[in-house]
Design a protein around this motif. Structure first.
Motif, short mmCIF file in Angstrom:
data_model
loop_
_atom_site.label_atom_id
_atom_site.label_comp_id
_atom_site.label_asym_id
_atom_site.label_seq_id
_atom_site.Cartn_x
_atom_site.Cartn_y
_atom_site.Cartn_z
N LYS A 476 0.81 -1.22 0.00
CA LYS A 476 0.00 0.00 0.00
C LYS A 476 0.84 1.27 0.00
CE LYS A 476 -3.88 -2.33 2.26
NZ LYS A 476 -4.83 -2.33 3.40
N VAL A 477 2.16 1.10 -0.15
CA VAL A 477 3.09 2.21 -0.26
C VAL A 477 4.10 1.85 -1.35
CG1 VAL A 477 2.85 2.93 2.15
CG2 VAL A 477 4.64 1.30 1.50
N PRO A 478 4.86 2.82 -1.85
CA PRO A 478 5.90 2.49 -2.84
C PRO A 478 6.99 1.63 -2.20
CG PRO A 478 5.46 4.86 -2.78
CD PRO A 478 4.77 4.26 -1.60
N LEU A 479 7.69 0.86 -3.04
CA LEU A 479 8.83 0.05 -2.59
C LEU A 479 10.04 0.44 -3.42
CD1 LEU A 479 7.34 -3.57 -2.27
CD2 LEU A 479 7.60 -1.84 -0.50
N LEU A 480 11.11 0.88 -2.75
CA LEU A 480 12.37 1.12 -3.45
C LEU A 480 12.96 -0.21 -3.90
CD1 LEU A 480 13.90 3.82 -1.09
CD2 LEU A 480 13.37 4.16 -3.51
N THR A 481 13.43 -0.26 -5.14
CA THR A 481 14.02 -1.49 -5.67
C THR A 481 15.47 -1.30 -6.12
OG1 THR A 481 13.12 -1.00 -7.87
CG2 THR A 481 11.79 -2.39 -6.42
N ALA A 490 33.46 13.08 -6.63
CA ALA A 490 33.24 13.80 -5.38
C ALA A 490 32.29 14.98 -5.55
CB ALA A 490 34.58 14.30 -4.81
N VAL A 491 32.08 15.43 -6.81
CA VAL A 491 31.20 16.58 -7.06
C VAL A 491 30.06 16.22 -8.01
CG1 VAL A 491 31.08 18.94 -7.97
CG2 VAL A 491 33.08 18.21 -6.66
N ASN A 492 30.37 15.53 -9.08
CA ASN A 492 29.39 15.24 -10.11
C ASN A 492 28.97 13.77 -10.14
OD1 ASN A 492 29.25 17.91 -11.22
ND2 ASN A 492 31.33 17.55 -12.06
N GLY A 493 28.96 13.13 -8.95
CA GLY A 493 28.50 11.75 -8.88
C GLY A 493 27.00 11.67 -9.09
N ALA A 494 26.50 10.44 -9.35
CA ALA A 494 25.06 10.27 -9.60
C ALA A 494 24.62 8.88 -9.15
CB ALA A 494 24.75 10.48 -11.07
N ASP A 495 23.40 8.81 -8.60
CA ASP A 495 22.73 7.56 -8.23
C ASP A 495 21.47 7.42 -9.05
OD1 ASP A 495 24.59 7.00 -6.24
OD2 ASP A 495 23.40 7.94 -4.65
N THR A 496 21.18 6.19 -9.48
CA THR A 496 19.88 5.89 -10.08
C THR A 496 18.98 5.29 -9.01
OG1 THR A 496 20.77 5.52 -12.29
CG2 THR A 496 18.66 4.50 -11.78
N VAL A 497 17.79 5.90 -8.80
CA VAL A 497 16.83 5.45 -7.78
C VAL A 497 15.56 5.01 -8.49
CG1 VAL A 497 15.62 6.06 -5.67
CG2 VAL A 497 17.80 7.15 -6.19
N ILE A 498 15.11 3.77 -8.19
CA ILE A 498 13.92 3.21 -8.82
C ILE A 498 12.99 2.69 -7.74
CG2 ILE A 498 13.04 1.51 -10.48
CD1 ILE A 498 15.79 1.44 -11.78
N TRP A 499 11.66 2.89 -7.93
CA TRP A 499 10.69 2.34 -6.99
C TRP A 499 9.45 1.86 -7.73
CZ3 TRP A 499 12.08 7.47 -7.15
CH2 TRP A 499 11.09 8.42 -7.50
N THR A 500 8.77 0.89 -7.09
CA THR A 500 7.50 0.37 -7.62
C THR A 500 6.35 1.13 -6.98
OG1 THR A 500 7.22 -1.30 -5.91
CG2 THR A 500 8.53 -1.92 -7.83
N ASN A 501 5.21 1.05 -7.61
CA ASN A 501 4.04 1.74 -7.09
C ASN A 501 3.33 0.91 -6.04
OD1 ASN A 501 4.30 4.09 -8.61
ND2 ASN A 501 3.36 3.12 -10.42
N ALA A 502 2.37 1.56 -5.36
CA ALA A 502 1.58 0.91 -4.30
C ALA A 502 0.44 0.14 -4.95
CB ALA A 502 1.05 1.97 -3.33
N VAL A 503 0.72 -1.07 -5.39
CA VAL A 503 -0.24 -1.82 -6.21
C VAL A 503 -1.46 -2.29 -5.43
CG1 VAL A 503 1.57 -2.54 -7.82
CG2 VAL A 503 1.05 -3.96 -5.82
N ASP A 569 -4.73 15.34 -4.42
CA ASP A 569 -4.03 16.48 -5.01
C ASP A 569 -2.71 16.78 -4.32
OD1 ASP A 569 -5.84 17.08 -7.08
OD2 ASP A 569 -7.15 18.14 -5.68
N GLY A 570 -2.07 15.73 -3.80
CA GLY A 570 -0.77 15.90 -3.14
C GLY A 570 -0.87 16.48 -1.75
N ALA A 571 -2.08 16.55 -1.20
CA ALA A 571 -2.26 17.19 0.12
C ALA A 571 -2.18 16.21 1.27
CB ALA A 571 -3.61 17.92 0.15
N THR A 572 -2.42 14.93 1.02
CA THR A 572 -2.52 13.95 2.10
C THR A 572 -1.43 12.89 1.93
OG1 THR A 572 -4.91 14.30 2.26
CG2 THR A 572 -3.99 12.29 3.27
N LEU A 573 -0.63 12.69 2.98
CA LEU A 573 0.38 11.63 2.94
C LEU A 573 -0.29 10.28 3.12
CD1 LEU A 573 3.37 10.67 2.97
CD2 LEU A 573 3.34 11.01 5.46
N ILE A 574 -0.08 9.42 2.14
CA ILE A 574 -0.62 8.06 2.23
C ILE A 574 0.34 7.14 2.95
CG2 ILE A 574 -1.33 6.06 0.88
CD1 ILE A 574 -2.29 8.04 -1.27
N GLY A 575 1.64 7.24 2.63
CA GLY A 575 2.61 6.38 3.28
C GLY A 575 3.99 6.57 2.68
N SER A 576 4.98 5.99 3.35
CA SER A 576 6.37 6.12 2.93
C SER A 576 6.98 4.74 2.73
CB SER A 576 7.17 6.89 3.99
OG SER A 576 8.55 6.86 3.70
#
Length: 875
Positions: A476-481, A490-503, A569-576
């Protein structure tokens, strides 16, 4: 002493008539039990075994309570036994003032006459003692007690065996040990001998099994009566530690008789067992006798037979050879306890002179059944656990165990609780038998949690484990995968972050439009810095969301991410989501190798790892691992090597995409020799005559190193003193060193080996030498200027640190003092008084020798003749 004296007066008062008309005590013990309503009130029993035909009797016996008081206990019962014996029971109560350790003592003036292993036994008192521990930590206590009488017969040169059939009403664990019989003042009897010490022999061992209490005597070698004693200790588990809560001493009699011509019977071996409370236990018992003409009788002894609730029963057929009996027990939950019950089965033959026995013991654990019908129901952010209350209403509560993913544990016979090898750990405990539910809130989405439940009991016992039951939280919340480093900088590093939806989200309860907010943090745990907010979208779509977090330092540490889902409309936190970190790789260089370790904190489980090394054009896989560790060997010192690793994992929830592959940052390192040689093995040749210590050691290059350069030699002049550097040998082959400490060879040495990179080994083993000190003074000298024997000085000496010398003339006046071992007195008065006259001078000399364990002092006194008339040889 006054209390002991009063006690002896008391004993003498109740011992009339005198010793000449004594009861002839043959065995005794003291047992006790706490009152049901008052933890300081104890009910005491003294049990003695005496000769029925003795001219005197004991209607009362004295007892010392252990708190300074003495008293008299009245006999309340006599049980007549075979062979001119009787069992006497004395009862009394005592109220103690408070917690403490109390030793109860009963002493009777004399034993039987002619006891083989107690010299002059008729004049030796019989004394037994029992230790009572009163403590709030251990609670009330009832001592061990015995079901088998302590008067036993044995046959000359035939095996003898006996078991006292002890049990503890509280279920405490019992241990057994032989003890020297006690006499006056309950002190061990002087010149007492154990039965196998009277006629020593390899086949004459007398021993007691510390676990079962069975006493065996391989082959009695002398006819007659013996007294032996043993101690039974009670052990109780208090806060996870076994604590001794009391002991009972039993003094018993064995009579060895001649003329036996048969062999003892044999009870067939029995296996220890378990039984689930509420079920029936049946144990068949078999015995036979090698003497076919003998008929055997089977008997059972043990606590299950004397229980107040649903006692066990034992039925045996008529005397026969072989003979069979059946032990049966309808167990109940009242019988459940941590410690096993002990049953003793005895077979006795029908020989005319001495009926021989054999014993077989069996331990029986009564365990509670497993809690039934367990269930795990996922809630929004928790898992609700429930099970049926235990049928054992005397259970104290329940223990809930948890692990990630299933193990499939099925307990083996007698395997109660949840063993650690299953990977389960204790999650929580609940109190009360009807408290049969638990809400697990420490859970993460996408993880399969599995549980088992046991019932526990106040004495530390635990039931069989329930069946394993598992659940996932609904998605019922997103899952980071994925949190994967795609650029190391040290300055221009980058991470790829992916998550699934709250199915599994209830979109009616939580209507859109929806919005994601991504947060980042440094390290592995907390992500609170906003890094990205999605636009509003009307529906939850199933494809994963991908975000590249650029312009960050990925070289010097990991990052952790967390994504929140908002509705309305982005006003209510459903979960983390639960947080997930990047993989951070560390490289530790060493001699021709680099050790790689990596760390990540993720809500999924990483099970496999791939290690990559740059080959000059690209990263290529060089190894795999199932642990976050890899050692790359065979490298060239000083050359740079670059690495990264990938982790391969999955959620326990099979509905989540897998495998999940994530990369660490890149890291480079150069091998460097940081490994010291191994410590050399040192030996010493201590030559105190030549005043030299010769050290030798092995060359580490021949075993554990290839670049040893030099050795440091350390010395201390006393045991335990600080080591000081006294020499250095350059070259790995220079493995010897000769040393003395300013004329002393007392001291200890260690050495270290140092390689070409300056890596120094640990200290070698310590070796020590010592002085053989010597200091002697002449009795004449001739200070006449002829350069021969012109000074008073010692013969060649060894191992002297300093002296304190004083020389006196004939009137006792001091003429010279020094602390210099060489002395060099030339016959002059100290302080410019000129030459002294010829004559005899007296001295005292305190010599301080250097020894390995410190300064050793020796005093010399004597006289010296001073002669100037001519050259005189030293005497």
């Amino acid at each position: 002493m006054l209390r002991v004296f009063r006690y002896w007066l008391f004993l003498l008062a109740i011992a009339m008539p005198t010793i000449a008309s004594a009861t002839h005590n043959r065995a005794a013990e003291i047992i006790y039990c706490v009152d049901a309503n008052n933890p300081l009130l104890y009910h005491i029993q003294i049990i003695t075994y005496t000769r029925t035909s003795a001219p005197a009797d004991r209607p009362d016996l004295g007892i010392e309570w252990g708190d300074g008081g003495v008293d008299s206990l009245a006999r309340v019962q006599i049980d007549l036994l075979p062979n001119d014996a009787q069992r006497n029971l004395y009862l009394g109560d005592h109220l103690y003032a408070g917690p403490g350790v109390y030793t109860l003592v009963m002493e009777d003036p004399n034993r039987n006459e002619g006891v083989v292993n107690i010299p002059n036994s008729v004049n030796v008192p019989l004394c037994v003692k029992t230790v009572l521990v009163i403590s709030p930590a251990t609670g009330g206590n009832c001592s061990a007690r015995f079901l088998n009488p302590p008067l036993q017969d044995a046959c000359y040169q035939l095996p003898w065996v006996h078991n006292p059939a002890a049990y503890d009403p509280d279920g405490d664990s019992l241990s057994y040990q032989l003890s020297v019989c006690a006499g006056g003042g309950c002190a061990p009897i002087g010149n007492y001998s154990y039965p196998d010490q009277i006629v020593p022999g390899a086949n004459n061992q007398f021993a007691m099994d510390p676990t079962t209490g069975t006493i065996s005597w391989d082959s009695p070698q002398l006819v007659g009566e013996y007294n032996v004693a043993f101690i039974v200790k009670e052990w109780r588990k208090v806060n996870g530690t076994w604590v001794n809560v009391g002991l009972v001493t039993r003094d018993m009699q064995i009579t060895v008789k001649p003329g036996c011509n048969d062999q003892p019977p044999v009870v067939a071996e029995l296996q220890d067992t378990c039984v689930v409370a509420g079920t029936n236990l049946v144990i068949p018992v078999h015995a036979s006798d090698p003497d076919a003409a003998d008929e055997l009788t089977l008997q059972a002894l043990g606590e299950p037979l004397v229980l107040s609730t649903s006692p066990a029963v034992f039925s045996a057929g008529p005397p026969n050879n072989p003979v069979t009996g059946t032990f049966g027990w309808s167990t109940t939950c009242d019988h459940v306890r941590l410690q096993p019950y002990q049953m003793i089965f005895r077979a006795t033959d029908d020989a005319q002179l001495v009926q021989l026995d054999d014993y077989e013991s069996v331990s029986i654990r009564v365990v509670a059944p497993a809690p039934e019908n367990p269930s795990a129901t996922p809630q929004v952010n928790a898992i609700d656990l429930a099970w049926d209350p235990s049928i054992c209403t005397n259970a104290g509560g329940y223990r809930i165990y948890r692990r990630v993913n299933s193990y499939g544990f099925m307990p083996s016979h007698c395997e109660t609780g949840v063993p650690g090898y299953t990977g389960y750990s204790l999650l929580a405990s609940s109190n009360g038998v009807n408290n049969s539910s638990y809400l697990d809130t420490d859970v993460q989405f996408g993880v399969q949690y599995c549980y088992m439940v046991t019932a526990y009991f106040d004495d530390g016992g635990e039931s069989y484990a329930s069946e394993e039951f598992c659940a996932f939280l609904e998605r019922k919340v997103p899952l980071l995968t994925n949190v994967s480093v795609i650029n190391t900088d040290a300055v221009n590093g980058a991470d790829t972050v992916i998550w699934t939806n709250a199915v599994d989200l209830d979109t009616v309860m939580h209507p859109g439009p929806y919005q994601f907010k991504l947060y980042r943090g440094d390290g592995y745990a907390i992500a609170t810095t906003p890094v990205w907010t999605s636009s509003l979208f009307p529906y939850l779509v199933h494809p994963d969301t991908v975000h590249v977090d650029a312009g960050i330092d990925t070289r010097n540490g990991p990052h952790v991410y967390r994504v929140e889902l908002f509705g309305d409309d982005g006003a209510t936190l459903i979960g983390s989501s639960n947080p997930a970190s990047s993989v951070y790789l560390a490289a530790a260089p060493n001699d021709e190798q680099i050790t790689l370790t990596w760390t990540a904190s993720t809500p999924w489980t990483n099970t496999d790892f791939v290690i990559y090394r740059h080959d000059g054009s690209d990263f290529v896989p060089i190894a795999t691992s199932t642990e976050p560790l890899y050692v790359d060997t065979g490298l060239v010192n000083g050359q740079e090597y670059c690495y990264k690793v990938s982790t391969i994992g999955a959620y326990g929830d099979p509905s989540v995409v897998s495998p999940l592959i994530n990369f660490s940052q890149e890291v480079c390192s150069s091998p460097l020799d940081l490994t010291p040689p191994c410590p050399p093995m040192l030996t010493i040749d201590n030559d105190c005559q030549a005043l030299s210590n010769t050290l030798t050691w092995n060359d580490p290059n021949n075993s554990c190193a290839d670049d040893t350069w030099y050795y440091n030699i350390f010395f201390t002049d006393s045991l335990g003193g600080p080591y000081l550097l006294v020499g250095t040998n350059y070259g790995h082959a220079d493995t010897s060193f000769v040393h003395n400490d300013d004329g002393s060879v007392a001291g200890c040495y260690v050495i270290t080996a140092v390689d070409s990179m300056g890596n120094e080994s640990d200290y070698s083993n310590q070796v020590c030498g010592d002085n053989c000190p010597e200091y002697m003074l002449p009795n004449v000298f001739t200070p006449n200027g002829d350069l021969h024997n012109d000074a008073f000085m010692p013969f060649p000496y060894r191992g002297v640190d300093h002296i304190d010398l004083t020389i006196y003339d004939r009137w006792g006046q001091v003429v010279f003092t020094t602390d210099d071992p060489d002395i060099q007195w030339k016959g002059e008065r100290q302080g410019g008084g000129g030459a002294v006259s010829d004559g005899v001078y007296f001295y005292t000399c305190i010599v301080h020798f250097k020894r390995l364990d410190g300064i050793e002092v020796r005093q010399l006194t004597g006289y010296v003749h001073l002669l100037r008339g001519g050259s005189t040889n030293v005497n």
